[in-house]
Design an enzyme around this catalytic site. Structure first.
Site, PDB file in Angstrom:
ATOM      1  N   MET A 152      31.346  26.586 -30.308  1.00  0.00           N
ATOM      2  CA  MET A 152      31.975  27.565 -31.198  1.00  0.00           C
ATOM      3  C   MET A 152      31.219  27.783 -32.503  1.00  0.00           C
ATOM      4  O   MET A 152      31.700  28.485 -33.396  1.00  0.00           O
ATOM      5  CB  MET A 152      33.422  27.156 -31.503  1.00  0.00           C
ATOM      6  CG  MET A 152      34.290  27.052 -30.269  1.00  0.00           C
ATOM      7  SD  MET A 152      34.323  28.594 -29.334  1.00  0.00           S
ATOM      8  CE  MET A 152      35.076  28.016 -27.823  1.00  0.00           C
ATOM      9  N   CYS A 153      30.040  27.191 -32.645  1.00  0.00           N
ATOM     10  CA  CYS A 153      29.237  27.397 -33.852  1.00  0.00           C
ATOM     11  C   CYS A 153      28.526  28.742 -33.801  1.00  0.00           C
ATOM     12  O   CYS A 153      28.023  29.147 -32.753  1.00  0.00           O
ATOM     13  CB  CYS A 153      28.196  26.292 -34.000  1.00  0.00           C
ATOM     14  SG  CYS A 153      28.865  24.762 -34.625  1.00  0.00           S
ATOM     15  N   HIS A 154      28.472  29.386 -34.954  1.00  0.00           N
ATOM     16  CA  HIS A 154      27.752  30.655 -35.060  1.00  0.00           C
ATOM     17  C   HIS A 154      26.251  30.384 -35.183  1.00  0.00           C
ATOM     18  O   HIS A 154      25.862  29.441 -35.875  1.00  0.00           O
ATOM     19  CB  HIS A 154      28.208  31.421 -36.302  1.00  0.00           C
ATOM     20  CG  HIS A 154      29.629  31.858 -36.239  1.00  0.00           C
ATOM     21  ND1 HIS A 154      30.670  31.025 -36.564  1.00  0.00           N
ATOM     22  CD2 HIS A 154      30.176  33.036 -35.874  1.00  0.00           C
ATOM     23  CE1 HIS A 154      31.807  31.685 -36.409  1.00  0.00           C
ATOM     24  NE2 HIS A 154      31.548  32.899 -35.999  1.00  0.00           N
TER      25      HIS A 154
ATOM     26  N   MET B  46      27.889  21.643 -39.629  1.00  0.00           N
ATOM     27  CA  MET B  46      27.546  21.238 -38.262  1.00  0.00           C
ATOM     28  C   MET B  46      26.043  21.125 -38.079  1.00  0.00           C
ATOM     29  O   MET B  46      25.556  20.257 -37.343  1.00  0.00           O
ATOM     30  CB  MET B  46      28.145  22.213 -37.244  1.00  0.00           C
ATOM     31  CG  MET B  46      29.669  22.189 -37.190  1.00  0.00           C
ATOM     32  SD  MET B  46      30.373  20.538 -36.944  1.00  0.00           S
ATOM     33  CE  MET B  46      29.659  20.078 -35.397  1.00  0.00           C
ATOM     34  N   GLU B  47      25.291  21.970 -38.763  1.00  0.00           N
ATOM     35  CA  GLU B  47      23.829  21.903 -38.673  1.00  0.00           C
ATOM     36  C   GLU B  47      23.304  20.612 -39.279  1.00  0.00           C
ATOM     37  O   GLU B  47      22.400  19.969 -38.722  1.00  0.00           O
ATOM     38  CB  GLU B  47      23.206  23.133 -39.347  1.00  0.00           C
ATOM     39  CG  GLU B  47      23.359  24.415 -38.551  1.00  0.00           C
ATOM     40  CD  GLU B  47      24.766  25.000 -38.501  1.00  0.00           C
ATOM     41  OE1 GLU B  47      25.001  25.902 -37.679  1.00  0.00           O
ATOM     42  OE2 GLU B  47      25.659  24.563 -39.285  1.00  0.00           O
TER      43      GLU B  47
ATOM     44  N   ASP C  57      15.324   6.784 -28.768  1.00  0.00           N
ATOM     45  CA  ASP C  57      14.435   7.068 -27.641  1.00  0.00           C
ATOM     46  C   ASP C  57      13.050   6.463 -27.847  1.00  0.00           C
ATOM     47  O   ASP C  57      12.484   5.862 -26.940  1.00  0.00           O
ATOM     48  CB  ASP C  57      14.313   8.581 -27.428  1.00  0.00           C
ATOM     49  CG  ASP C  57      13.334   8.917 -26.321  1.00  0.00           C
ATOM     50  OD1 ASP C  57      13.520   8.426 -25.187  1.00  0.00           O
ATOM     51  OD2 ASP C  57      12.360   9.649 -26.582  1.00  0.00           O
TER      52      ASP C  57
END
Length: 160
Positions: free
Chosen positions: A74-76, A111-112, A126
């Site tokens: 749902m992120c733009h 969110m970014e 990793d």
């Protein structure tokens, strides 16, 4: 505050931000990777066999910030104006990763920033898993955000 991510049928939707005010927005997030002291030493000395862990993790963070809307449904998609990634450690067994993300737009970049530090931490894991599989990622948290209708946020407990 009512949730706006649902339509009249109660189904998830991407929020319409077309009526929002364009403002400068900044968000900073942080995460921790806990590891054995010997693993942290290998990272700091550049002796991990896969290469420069911090350089690769920094690139991963920037790439992830730019692609957050591909990861989080749902992120733009946003046009970012800057991503800054910083590393520090406690000199023993914790590596700290902090990312600040900037945009001038209609919605925030929390969110970014969170995605950036998460991708960086996963990249550390990793690249170092041959040396240690027991590393722990987290906590991952929003440190601050500025801009937008909801105002500024500054975490008081950034030591956690």
């Amino acid at each position: 505050m009512p949730l706006t991510h649902f339509n009249e049928q109660g189904r998830a939707r991407m929020v319409d931000i077309s009526d929002k005010q364009e403002t400068s927005r900044v968000a900073t997030a942080r995460t921790t990777v806990t590891m054995q002291p010997s693993t942290l030493e290998l990272i700091k000395e550049g002796r991990i066999g896969k290469g420069d862990v911090l350089a690769v993790s920094q690139v991963a963070a920037v790439m992830a910030a730019k692609k957050t809307s591909d990861w989080i449904p749902m992120c733009h998609p946003l046009s970012l104006t800057g991503v800054d990634v910083r590393f520090s450690d406690n000199g023993m067994n914790e590596l700290y990763i902090e990312a600040s993300v900037r945009t001038k737009g209609l919605t925030g970049v929390e969110m970014e920033a969170l995605t950036a530090v998460s991708a960086a931490a996963l990249t550390v894991y990793d690249m170092c898993k041959a040396a240690e599989k027991g590393m722990i990622i987290g906590p991952t948290l929003l440190v601050s955000k500025t801009g937008g209708k909801s105002g500024d946020f500054h975490r008081n407990d950034t030591d956690s």
